[in-house]
Design a protein around this motif. Structure first.
Motif, mmCIF file in Angstrom:
data_model
loop_
_atom_site.group_PDB
_atom_site.id
_atom_site.type_symbol
_atom_site.label_atom_id
_atom_site.label_comp_id
_atom_site.label_asym_id
_atom_site.label_seq_id
_atom_site.Cartn_x
_atom_site.Cartn_y
_atom_site.Cartn_z
ATOM 1 N N ALA A 1 32.486 38.737 54.978
ATOM 2 C CA ALA A 1 32.078 37.987 53.786
ATOM 3 C C ALA A 1 32.992 36.792 53.588
ATOM 4 C CB ALA A 1 32.097 38.898 52.554
ATOM 5 N N LEU A 2 34.301 37.030 53.697
ATOM 6 C CA LEU A 2 35.263 35.954 53.538
ATOM 7 C C LEU A 2 35.007 34.852 54.547
ATOM 8 C CD1 LEU A 2 38.614 37.832 52.990
ATOM 9 C CD2 LEU A 2 37.518 36.261 51.431
ATOM 10 N N ILE B 1 46.109 26.358 48.520
ATOM 11 C CA ILE B 1 47.187 26.660 49.464
ATOM 12 C C ILE B 1 47.624 28.100 49.293
ATOM 13 C CG2 ILE B 1 49.543 26.147 50.132
ATOM 14 C CD1 ILE B 1 49.114 23.315 49.517
ATOM 15 N N LEU B 2 47.813 28.491 48.032
ATOM 16 C CA LEU B 2 48.231 29.854 47.776
ATOM 17 C C LEU B 2 47.206 30.857 48.295
ATOM 18 C CD1 LEU B 2 49.805 29.903 44.230
ATOM 19 C CD2 LEU B 2 50.866 30.426 46.409
ATOM 20 N N THR B 3 45.936 30.554 48.034
ATOM 21 C CA THR B 3 44.900 31.466 48.503
ATOM 22 C C THR B 3 44.940 31.581 50.015
ATOM 23 O OG1 THR B 3 43.556 30.592 46.718
ATOM 24 C CG2 THR B 3 42.485 32.047 48.279
ATOM 25 N N GLY B 4 45.104 30.427 50.676
ATOM 26 C CA GLY B 4 45.164 30.448 52.128
ATOM 27 C C GLY B 4 46.309 31.318 52.613
ATOM 28 N N VAL B 5 47.466 31.103 52.021
ATOM 29 C CA VAL B 5 48.623 31.892 52.428
ATOM 30 C C VAL B 5 48.395 33.370 52.123
ATOM 31 C CG1 VAL B 5 51.060 32.298 52.019
ATOM 32 C CG2 VAL B 5 50.200 29.973 52.168
ATOM 33 N N LEU B 6 47.792 33.623 50.966
ATOM 34 C CA LEU B 6 47.482 35.008 50.594
ATOM 35 C C LEU B 6 46.605 35.661 51.645
ATOM 36 C CD1 LEU B 6 47.199 37.350 48.460
ATOM 37 C CD2 LEU B 6 45.155 36.192 47.723
ATOM 38 N N THR C 1 47.306 41.296 57.588
ATOM 39 C CA THR C 1 47.885 42.386 58.341
ATOM 40 C C THR C 1 47.507 43.736 57.752
ATOM 41 O OG1 THR C 1 49.759 40.897 58.440
ATOM 42 C CG2 THR C 1 50.018 43.023 59.498
ATOM 43 N N PHE C 2 47.319 43.780 56.438
ATOM 44 C CA PHE C 2 47.060 45.056 55.794
ATOM 45 C C PHE C 2 45.635 45.237 55.334
ATOM 46 C CE2 PHE C 2 51.473 45.028 55.807
ATOM 47 C CZ PHE C 2 51.911 43.865 55.200
ATOM 48 N N GLY C 3 44.899 44.156 55.262
ATOM 49 C CA GLY C 3 43.561 44.296 54.709
ATOM 50 C C GLY C 3 42.721 43.110 55.120
ATOM 51 N N PRO C 4 41.535 42.991 54.596
ATOM 52 C CA PRO C 4 40.659 41.896 54.994
ATOM 53 C C PRO C 4 41.335 40.556 54.747
ATOM 54 C CG PRO C 4 39.437 43.477 53.714
ATOM 55 C CD PRO C 4 40.866 43.901 53.660
ATOM 56 N N GLY C 5 41.209 39.697 55.734
ATOM 57 C CA GLY C 5 41.842 38.398 55.606
ATOM 58 C C GLY C 5 42.201 37.922 56.994
ATOM 59 N N GLY C 6 43.325 37.269 57.136
ATOM 60 C CA GLY C 6 43.749 36.910 58.466
ATOM 61 C C GLY C 6 43.581 35.437 58.784
ATOM 62 N N LEU D 1 30.539 43.535 41.794
ATOM 63 C CA LEU D 1 30.494 44.353 42.997
ATOM 64 C C LEU D 1 31.884 44.859 43.360
ATOM 65 C CD1 LEU D 1 27.986 42.412 45.260
ATOM 66 C CD2 LEU D 1 27.667 44.614 44.179
ATOM 67 N N ALA D 2 32.880 43.998 43.172
ATOM 68 C CA ALA D 2 34.246 44.404 43.469
ATOM 69 C C ALA D 2 34.629 45.608 42.618
ATOM 70 C CB ALA D 2 35.211 43.255 43.204
ATOM 71 N N ASP D 3 34.224 45.571 41.354
ATOM 72 C CA ASP D 3 34.538 46.683 40.479
ATOM 73 C C ASP D 3 33.807 47.943 40.940
ATOM 74 O OD1 ASP D 3 35.435 46.696 37.094
ATOM 75 O OD2 ASP D 3 34.722 48.448 38.177
ATOM 76 N N LEU D 4 32.545 47.787 41.305
ATOM 77 C CA LEU D 4 31.763 48.934 41.745
ATOM 78 C C LEU D 4 32.371 49.559 42.993
ATOM 79 C CD1 LEU D 4 28.023 47.959 41.310
ATOM 80 C CD2 LEU D 4 29.147 50.008 40.483
ATOM 81 N N GLN D 5 32.832 48.701 43.904
ATOM 82 C CA GLN D 5 33.376 49.233 45.145
ATOM 83 C C GLN D 5 34.867 49.496 45.043
ATOM 84 O OE1 GLN D 5 32.469 46.561 48.282
ATOM 85 N NE2 GLN D 5 30.267 46.859 48.133
ATOM 86 N N ASP D 6 35.431 49.139 43.913
ATOM 87 C CA ASP D 6 36.859 49.331 43.711
ATOM 88 C C ASP D 6 37.662 48.679 44.819
ATOM 89 O OD1 ASP D 6 38.335 52.266 42.174
ATOM 90 O OD2 ASP D 6 38.780 50.129 42.039
ATOM 91 N N SER D 7 37.261 47.452 45.162
ATOM 92 C CA SER D 7 37.870 46.838 46.329
ATOM 93 C C SER D 7 38.524 45.520 45.961
ATOM 94 C CB SER D 7 36.781 46.632 47.389
ATOM 95 O OG SER D 7 37.099 45.567 48.214
ATOM 96 N N ALA D 8 39.805 45.423 46.170
ATOM 97 C CA ALA D 8 40.510 44.174 45.850
ATOM 98 C C ALA D 8 40.127 43.020 46.767
ATOM 99 C CB ALA D 8 42.009 44.405 45.861
ATOM 100 N N PRO D 9 39.937 43.243 48.070
ATOM 101 C CA PRO D 9 39.578 42.127 48.936
ATOM 102 C C PRO D 9 38.311 41.422 48.484
ATOM 103 C CG PRO D 9 40.112 44.051 50.241
ATOM 104 C CD PRO D 9 40.119 44.486 48.835
ATOM 105 N N VAL D 10 37.406 42.152 47.889
ATOM 106 C CA VAL D 10 36.167 41.514 47.446
ATOM 107 C C VAL D 10 36.467 40.467 46.381
ATOM 108 C CG1 VAL D 10 33.935 41.903 46.368
ATOM 109 C CG2 VAL D 10 34.807 43.520 48.017
#
Lengths: 329, 94, 85
Positions: free
Chosen positions: A46-47, A207-212, A218-223, C50-59
């Motif tokens: 999605a990202l 910029i912050l979002t990009g760095v985030l 490494t730990f979750g969706p992103g990269g 949706l993020a709340d429903l899935q309890d997912s921070a990346p969303v």
């Protein structure tokens, strides 16, 4: 329901006659896809979809369409009794000719879809796939997020080659412009105060979002890809606001910067060789650091590549050729 | 209690968004449509975020939500302004 | 509560698609740009629910990306090149 919207949007974007509409619809499509990915539980995709598909590319199309429309309007005004200059932004679909081809492609698509559905139907109930394998070796990979581990360690080769492809794209974009000096691409936004203030406030956030995104990768969706896309979008934003950040980069630095990603991979690939290890073998002791280093380089390259693609998309404003002179390229 | 207030906020927000969409179709001209959409959607958005903040499981999440809200405020203002500006000036020519 | 959230999400999605019809109808290109405004607010709201429903921070990060891009798209649309005033 989302699927229905997707199909509808796609069909519409393809068949509408006007480029501008297609651009908007493409962005809408990209964002709707992102929503679909979220629903399917794949935030990484999605990202990436939102940032790259809708973001950089969608905005590119939109921007090009707007520029073309503007140019038309200006030309129209310069020659008010000339023929209406609608040619470039309208591609009227010739329905009669289209029908045969459309029908054929619809049938082909339907067949393909049918085969896919059939294949999925026949899959075993809970296919194990490679998931468990990845999980088993996750701790040695240097990343605790399986997607990152796969992209940057287990299948690093693939990622390396993808970066290579991106580099080729950037080079192609540069080559298509007849002048290699980007400085002709400078534009001013007319000093619109709101855009300036928005940019001023948005830049640090982006910029912050990009760095985030990069560090979270490494730990979750992103990269790297997502972060690179965000920063690429930042470059586009700066360019649109009239800032010289992207266009003022001197040629040599530009090329070196573009190569950062692929070179980083190269170093990582070649480093194990002296010790007798195979190419691109990442030692599990230093895996996290290696992955992070590669990701930073890749992010930088991707960001510049994307921004570059956008900036070079509009050809430099050629001075009008007097009639009778052939085009000396 | 927490859930109840969240629900109220969410529903109110959704209602405003709905109103905005209706406005999109009922108003006779671009600028008023823009006006309706920008205001109503933003308000609706704010209320929805408020509802989600009430439900947030940690202060960090709540802060993130508020930050997103601020960003949306900034972005939608600029967007609405730019679109309106364009709409206004294309009729004036040059 | 989950059900309520899902209803809200669905409602937002419906609003989004109805708004897209305006993009179809036009008549001016500004009307079509309304799509970015829509996605920038209603779309983000949808993602956050949706993020709340899935309890997912990346969303929620996805929501961030949405906002920035919607704004970017509008800016691409709204700003002009050098030879315009």
């Amino acid at each position: 329901m989302v699927v229905a919207i997707l199909v509808w949007l796609a069909a519409w974007a393809l068949f509408t006659g006007r480029v501008f509409r297609s651009g908007v619809l493409f962005i809408a499509f990209g964002l709707t896809m992102a929503i679909a990915w979220v629903r399917l539980g794949a935030p990484d995709i999605a990202l990436a979809e939102a940032a790259i598909g809708a973001g950089v590319i969608g905005v590119s199309i939109l921007h090009a369409a707007v520029q073309m429309a503007d140019r038309e309007r200006r030309e129209q005004r310069a020659r008010p009794d000339g023929p209406p200059v609608e040619a470039r932004t309208t591609v009227p679909p010739r329905w009669s000719r289209l029908r045969g081809r459309t029908l054929a492609s619809l049938v082909a698509a339907g067949a393909l879809g049918g085969i896919l559905v059939g294949a999925v139907w026949r899959l075993p109930e809970a296919p194990a796939g490679l998931g468990p394998l990845v999980d088993a070796r996750l701790s040695e990979s240097g990343a605790s997020h399986p997607v990152t581990a796969v992209l940057l360690n287990f299948r690093a080769y693939d990622t390396w080659l993808e970066i290579g492809v991106l580099l080729l794209t950037a080079l192609a974009a540069l080559a298509v412009r007849r002048e290699t000096d980007l400085r002709t691409a400078i534009r001013s936004a007319g000093g619109d105060p709101l855009v300036a203030s928005f940019t001023g406030q948005a830049v640090p956030v982006v910029i912050l979002t990009g760095v985030l995104l990069l560090s979270v990768g490494t730990f979750g969706p992103g990269g790297a890809f997502q972060a690179g896309a965000m920063l690429g979008a930042l470059g586009v934003l700066l360019y649109l606001a009239g800032h010289r950040a992207v266009t003022a980069i001197p040629g040599t630095t530009l090329r070196l910067w573009l190569m950062l990603g692929i070179v980083a991979f190269l170093i990582a690939a070649v480093a194990p060789l002296p010790a007798g290890d195979p190419l691109l073998r990442i030692p599990s002791g230093r895996a996290t650091a290696t992955i992070l280093a590669i990701e930073v380089a890749v992010t930088a390259s991707i960001a510049l590549t994307l921004a570059l693609l956008f900036v070079t998309a509009i050809p430099p404003r050629d001075p009008p050729m007097p009639p009778g002179r052939s085009d000396r390229a | 209690m927490r859930d109840a207030s969240a629900l109220v906020l969410l529903v109110a927000g959704a209602a405003f968004v709905g109103a905005g969409t209706v406005g999109l179709f009922r108003f006779p001209d671009v600028l008023s449509r823009l006006h309706a959409l920008a205001k109503a959607d933003n308000l609706g958005f704010g209320l929805i975020v408020a509802g989600l903040v009430v439900r947030a499981d940690s202060p960090a999440t709540a802060v993130k939500l508020v930050l997103i809200w601020l960003l949306v405020l900034l972005a939608s203002t600029t967007s609405a302004y730019l679109i309106a500006h364009r709409a206004l000036h294309r009729d004036g020519g040059a | 509560m989950d059900v309520a959230l899902q209803i809200v999400a669905l409602f937002l999605l419906v609003n989004l698609s109805v708004g897209l019809v305006r993009v179809l109808l036009g008549p001016t290109s500004e009307d079509r740009m309304v799509a970015t405004l829509l996605f920038g607010t209603t779309g983000v709201a949808l993602i956050l629910v949706l993020a709340d429903l899935q309890d997912s921070a990346p969303v929620r990060d996805v929501a961030l990306v949405f906002v920035v891009l919607a704004a970017l798209a509008t800016i691409a649309f709204g700003t002009r090149g050098p030879s315009r005033g």
